[in-house]
Design a protein around this motif. Structure first.
Motif, PDB file in Angstrom:
ATOM      1  N   LEU A  79      -6.650  11.428  -7.483  1.00 13.95           N
ATOM      2  CA  LEU A  79      -5.936  10.500  -6.681  1.00 13.95           C
ATOM      3  C   LEU A  79      -5.453  11.072  -6.011  1.00 13.95           C
ATOM      4  O   LEU A  79      -4.178  10.172  -4.831  1.00 13.95           O
ATOM      5  N   ASP A  80      -4.301  12.003  -6.844  1.00 13.35           N
ATOM      6  CA  ASP A  80      -2.859  12.112  -5.705  1.00 13.35           C
ATOM      7  C   ASP A  80      -3.502  13.002  -4.630  1.00 13.35           C
ATOM      8  O   ASP A  80      -2.746  13.023  -3.491  1.00 13.35           O
ATOM      9  N   ARG A 116      -4.094  10.453  -2.207  1.00 13.24           N
ATOM     10  CA  ARG A 116      -3.243   9.576  -1.266  1.00 13.24           C
ATOM     11  C   ARG A 116      -2.341  10.041  -0.507  1.00 13.24           C
ATOM     12  O   ARG A 116      -1.803   9.926   0.167  1.00 13.24           O
ATOM     13  N   THR A 129     -11.920   7.707  -5.879  1.00 15.35           N
ATOM     14  CA  THR A 129     -10.798   9.300  -6.573  1.00 15.35           C
ATOM     15  C   THR A 129     -12.279  10.119  -7.266  1.00 15.35           C
ATOM     16  O   THR A 129     -12.776  11.023  -8.022  1.00 15.35           O
ATOM     17  N   SER A 135      -4.238   3.557   5.427  1.00 14.95           N
ATOM     18  CA  SER A 135      -4.373   3.152   4.791  1.00 14.95           C
ATOM     19  C   SER A 135      -4.890   3.273   3.420  1.00 14.95           C
ATOM     20  O   SER A 135      -5.955   4.357   3.852  1.00 14.95           O
ATOM     21  N   LEU A 136      -4.223   3.342   2.275  1.00 19.18           N
ATOM     22  CA  LEU A 136      -5.196   3.931   0.834  1.00 19.18           C
ATOM     23  C   LEU A 136      -6.637   3.675   0.986  1.00 19.18           C
ATOM     24  O   LEU A 136      -7.330   4.552   0.430  1.00 19.18           O
ATOM     25  N   ARG A 150      -8.636  -2.612  -5.147  1.00 22.15           N
ATOM     26  CA  ARG A 150      -8.318  -1.077  -4.951  1.00 22.15           C
ATOM     27  C   ARG A 150      -9.457  -0.994  -5.745  1.00 22.15           C
ATOM     28  O   ARG A 150      -9.582   0.965  -6.257  1.00 22.15           O
ATOM     29  N   ASP A 191       0.710  -1.186   0.177  1.00 19.93           N
ATOM     30  CA  ASP A 191       0.076  -0.530   0.016  1.00 19.93           C
ATOM     31  C   ASP A 191       0.843   1.021  -0.120  1.00 19.93           C
ATOM     32  O   ASP A 191       0.708   2.209  -0.813  1.00 19.93           O
ATOM     33  N   TYR A 196      -1.879   9.095   3.482  1.00 20.06           N
ATOM     34  CA  TYR A 196      -0.356   8.924   3.590  1.00 20.06           C
ATOM     35  C   TYR A 196      -0.470  10.117   5.020  1.00 20.06           C
ATOM     36  O   TYR A 196       0.358   9.817   5.972  1.00 20.06           O
ATOM     37  N   PHE A 217       1.875   2.067  -3.405  1.00 20.45           N
ATOM     38  CA  PHE A 217       1.142   2.936  -4.262  1.00 20.45           C
ATOM     39  C   PHE A 217       0.332   4.188  -3.938  1.00 20.45           C
ATOM     40  O   PHE A 217       0.742   5.279  -4.378  1.00 20.45           O
ATOM     41  N   VAL A 218       0.820   4.771  -2.478  1.00 21.20           N
ATOM     42  CA  VAL A 218       0.582   6.027  -1.663  1.00 21.20           C
ATOM     43  C   VAL A 218       1.658   6.728  -2.608  1.00 21.20           C
ATOM     44  O   VAL A 218       1.530   8.191  -2.343  1.00 21.20           O
ATOM     45  N   VAL A 264     -10.374   2.571  -3.894  1.00 15.57           N
ATOM     46  CA  VAL A 264      -9.337   3.145  -4.752  1.00 15.57           C
ATOM     47  C   VAL A 264     -10.074   4.002  -5.783  1.00 15.57           C
ATOM     48  O   VAL A 264     -10.079   5.412  -5.463  1.00 15.57           O
TER      49      VAL A 264
END
Length: 190
Positions: free
Chosen positions: A159-160, A163, A144, A172-173, A137, A22, A167, A25-26, A140
């Motif tokens: 998505l950014d 993330r 998004t 977790s994402l 995902r 994860d 973080y 990916f993050v 996710v």
């Protein structure tokens, strides 16, 4: 151990291996992300030496999980690389020749098993581990889309932002994505 096909996590053996995948990916950094068309094991035998080098954020987070070394085997179906298998250990050091060879055998066998059983059905897990996932995902990607519409921004920016939120909050994402999606439910369905 964790197996990802493309960027989709499809199996992990424990919470630490799931979190390591994860984080890659993050953060967009880590040893499995550089394994495009790889034919060799990517070894990071000492994360401590990596802290100020190639993946500083990832290495620091992995170290915080008690991980001292990482190993990534490319997963192939015939000649085509379809993903990676990532292993870790809590002590630094390179793999022996035998350990590396055994990793290849496990990567091949586990990849074939995952491909034969994923996605299987909506209940249970064919692998016998809590980490067997179906479209890990997908939530996710759904979140998004929700953020993109809510914030009126392109999908890549949404998505950014997701993330960054995951973080910064230490989630977790997928946990951060679930929060976004739950905020979209009407009051009477929560």
């Amino acid at each position: 151990m964790a197996v990802s096909l493309g960027r989709e996590l499809v199996w992990f053996s424990d919470a630490t291996s799931g979190r390591l995948e994860d984080l890659q990916f993050v953060l967009g950094q880590g040893p499995a992300l550089l394994s495009e068309d790889a034919t060799d094991v990517r070894e990071v035998p000492d994360l401590e030496r990596l802290l100020a080098q190639q993946w500083p954020q990832y290495a620091a987070e992995a170290k915080g999980l008690g991980v001292a070394a990482l190993f990534v085997w490319p997963v192939h179906i015939g000649a085509l690389q379809v993903g990676t298998m990532t292993g870790y250990r809590r002590t630094p050091g390179a793999l022996s020749t035998e350990q590396s060879a055994q990793g290849w055998l496990i990567a091949d066998a586990l990849a074939q098993h995952v491909l034969n059983h994923w996605p299987s059905h909506s209940g249970g897990d064919d692998l016998g581990h809590a980490g067997a996932v179906e479209l890990h995902r997908a939530v996710v990607h759904q979140a998004t889309g929700v953020l993109s519409v809510r914030l009126d921004v392109p999908l890549a920016e949404a998505l950014d932002r997701l993330r960054a939120h995951a973080y910064a909050s230490g989630q977790s994402l997928t946990a951060a994505a679930h929060v976004i999606l739950e905020q979209q439910l009407p009051q009477d369905t929560r």
